[in-house]
Design a protein around this motif. Sequence first.
Motif, PDB file in Angstrom:
ATOM      1  N   SER A   9       0.827  -1.207   0.000  1.00  0.00           N
ATOM      2  CA  SER A   9       0.000   0.000   0.000  1.00  0.00           C
ATOM      3  C   SER A   9       0.860   1.255   0.000  1.00  0.00           C
ATOM      4  O   SER A   9       1.912   1.289   0.645  1.00  0.00           O
ATOM      5  CB  SER A   9      -0.894   0.036   1.246  1.00  0.00           C
ATOM      6  N   HIS A  11      -0.164   3.807   1.521  1.00  0.00           N
ATOM      7  CA  HIS A  11      -0.483   4.456   2.805  1.00  0.00           C
ATOM      8  C   HIS A  11       0.393   3.886   3.912  1.00  0.00           C
ATOM      9  O   HIS A  11       0.261   2.714   4.276  1.00  0.00           O
ATOM     10  CB  HIS A  11      -1.961   4.209   3.175  1.00  0.00           C
ATOM     11  N   GLY A  14      -2.100   2.990   6.689  1.00  0.00           N
ATOM     12  CA  GLY A  14      -3.383   2.602   6.126  1.00  0.00           C
ATOM     13  C   GLY A  14      -3.948   1.357   6.768  1.00  0.00           C
ATOM     14  O   GLY A  14      -3.453   0.883   7.809  1.00  0.00           O
ATOM     15  N   SER A  16      -4.167  -1.811   5.433  1.00  0.00           N
ATOM     16  CA  SER A  16      -3.399  -3.052   5.282  1.00  0.00           C
ATOM     17  C   SER A  16      -2.116  -3.013   6.106  1.00  0.00           C
ATOM     18  O   SER A  16      -1.669  -4.043   6.618  1.00  0.00           O
ATOM     19  CB  SER A  16      -3.104  -3.343   3.804  1.00  0.00           C
ATOM     20  N   PRO A  84      -3.908  -3.727  -0.192  1.00  0.00           N
ATOM     21  CA  PRO A  84      -5.292  -3.295  -0.363  1.00  0.00           C
ATOM     22  C   PRO A  84      -5.800  -3.896  -1.667  1.00  0.00           C
ATOM     23  O   PRO A  84      -5.007  -4.200  -2.565  1.00  0.00           O
ATOM     24  CB  PRO A  84      -5.171  -1.771  -0.496  1.00  0.00           C
ATOM     25  N   VAL A  85      -7.103  -4.074  -1.771  1.00  0.00           N
ATOM     26  CA  VAL A  85      -7.683  -4.497  -3.053  1.00  0.00           C
ATOM     27  C   VAL A  85      -7.771  -3.267  -3.951  1.00  0.00           C
ATOM     28  O   VAL A  85      -8.341  -2.242  -3.577  1.00  0.00           O
ATOM     29  CB  VAL A  85      -9.089  -5.115  -2.842  1.00  0.00           C
ATOM     30  N   TYR A  86      -7.172  -3.367  -5.110  1.00  0.00           N
ATOM     31  CA  TYR A  86      -7.271  -2.329  -6.142  1.00  0.00           C
ATOM     32  C   TYR A  86      -7.898  -2.968  -7.373  1.00  0.00           C
ATOM     33  O   TYR A  86      -7.323  -3.887  -7.959  1.00  0.00           O
ATOM     34  CB  TYR A  86      -5.881  -1.795  -6.509  1.00  0.00           C
ATOM     35  N   TYR A  87      -9.056  -2.509  -7.743  1.00  0.00           N
ATOM     36  CA  TYR A  87      -9.758  -3.069  -8.906  1.00  0.00           C
ATOM     37  C   TYR A  87      -9.767  -4.594  -8.888  1.00  0.00           C
ATOM     38  O   TYR A  87      -9.414  -5.255  -9.844  1.00  0.00           O
ATOM     39  CB  TYR A  87      -9.195  -2.502 -10.220  1.00  0.00           C
ATOM     40  N   PHE A  88     -10.162  -5.122  -7.751  1.00  0.00           N
ATOM     41  CA  PHE A  88     -10.400  -6.563  -7.563  1.00  0.00           C
ATOM     42  C   PHE A  88      -9.146  -7.419  -7.598  1.00  0.00           C
ATOM     43  O   PHE A  88      -9.221  -8.639  -7.727  1.00  0.00           O
ATOM     44  CB  PHE A  88     -11.458  -7.079  -8.568  1.00  0.00           C
ATOM     45  N   THR A 120      -7.165  -5.886   2.483  1.00  0.00           N
ATOM     46  CA  THR A 120      -8.255  -5.008   2.924  1.00  0.00           C
ATOM     47  C   THR A 120      -8.980  -4.450   1.700  1.00  0.00           C
ATOM     48  O   THR A 120      -8.377  -4.290   0.639  1.00  0.00           O
ATOM     49  CB  THR A 120      -7.705  -3.813   3.738  1.00  0.00           C
ATOM     50  N   CYS A 121     -10.268  -4.159   1.888  1.00  0.00           N
ATOM     51  CA  CYS A 121     -10.980  -3.484   0.797  1.00  0.00           C
ATOM     52  C   CYS A 121     -12.149  -2.675   1.349  1.00  0.00           C
ATOM     53  O   CYS A 121     -12.590  -2.892   2.478  1.00  0.00           O
ATOM     54  CB  CYS A 121     -11.448  -4.485  -0.258  1.00  0.00           C
ATOM     55  N   ALA A 128     -15.929  -9.284  -3.247  1.00  0.00           N
ATOM     56  CA  ALA A 128     -14.927  -8.298  -3.690  1.00  0.00           C
ATOM     57  C   ALA A 128     -13.498  -8.830  -3.540  1.00  0.00           C
ATOM     58  O   ALA A 128     -12.578  -8.379  -4.222  1.00  0.00           O
ATOM     59  CB  ALA A 128     -15.093  -6.997  -2.906  1.00  0.00           C
ATOM     60  N   VAL A 156     -13.646  -1.998   4.931  1.00  0.00           N
ATOM     61  CA  VAL A 156     -12.724  -1.130   5.692  1.00  0.00           C
ATOM     62  C   VAL A 156     -12.039  -0.154   4.733  1.00  0.00           C
ATOM     63  O   VAL A 156     -10.921  -0.343   4.300  1.00  0.00           O
ATOM     64  CB  VAL A 156     -11.689  -1.952   6.505  1.00  0.00           C
ATOM     65  N   TYR A 157     -12.748   0.901   4.441  1.00  0.00           N
ATOM     66  CA  TYR A 157     -12.231   1.852   3.466  1.00  0.00           C
ATOM     67  C   TYR A 157     -11.051   2.637   4.014  1.00  0.00           C
ATOM     68  O   TYR A 157     -10.141   3.015   3.276  1.00  0.00           O
ATOM     69  CB  TYR A 157     -13.346   2.801   3.012  1.00  0.00           C
TER      70      TYR A 157
END
Length: 179
Positions: A9, A11, A14, A16, A84-88, A120-121, A128, A156-157
């Motif tokens: 990530s 972040h 963040g 994750s 983190p999940v980015y576009y699945f 995380t997503c 997702a 968990v945005y």
Amino acid sequence: MNILVITGSPHKKGTSSLLADNFIAGALEAGHEVFRFDTIFQVTQPCLACNYCRKNNHKCIQEDDMELIWDKLIAADMVVFVTPVYYFGMSAQLKKVIDRFFAINDILRSKPKKAVLLATCGDNEAWAMEPLVAHYKAICKYLHWEDAGQVLAIGVYDRAAIEATQYPEQARTLGKHIH
Ligand SMILES: Cc1cc2nc3c(=O)[nH]c(=O)nc-3n(C[C@H](O)[C@H](O)[C@H](O)COP(=O)(O)O)c2cc1C
């Protein structure tokens, strides 16, 4: 156990990275050795697909911060993927590091290891995570690595959202009980 944790990530604080922090705390508590590679702090290029490694004894032609983990990756008993999940799927930051494994595929496939996925997503629906988990399982199958556990934190945005859940504790418990 020697554990290599690779986070994906941008972040620093963040969602994750909170899972990574907790997993590592649990693993250290249990007496394991952990090396953490945060892709956000390192310079790593995507694989060039030049095949230099194929002709040069698994040496990658690119001399970047992957140099910090080649030996650790080979020696690790466990590799922990944090994203983190980015576009699945996984983040590009993590994917480009995994693509670089290509240089040492044969070495990695010849030594059994364990793997863990911490993800995380923002979406609150379990599906997702499904493409990411399928990808992770395919990587494990190809490398002959054993899945030793997953923490899949949905809904968990941001940091405040994950702090209100049990996911950080789940990551700590997983880190503490790996063997
Ligand atoms: C480029 C981008 C793509 C994303 N794609 C998804 C997605 O496909 N599904 C989802 O549920 N959340 C998605 N998110 C939300 C993140 O997965 C979520 O905010 C996550 O908690 C961020 O983790 P981090 O704080 O460790 O970076 C996306 C966020 C970004 C910035």
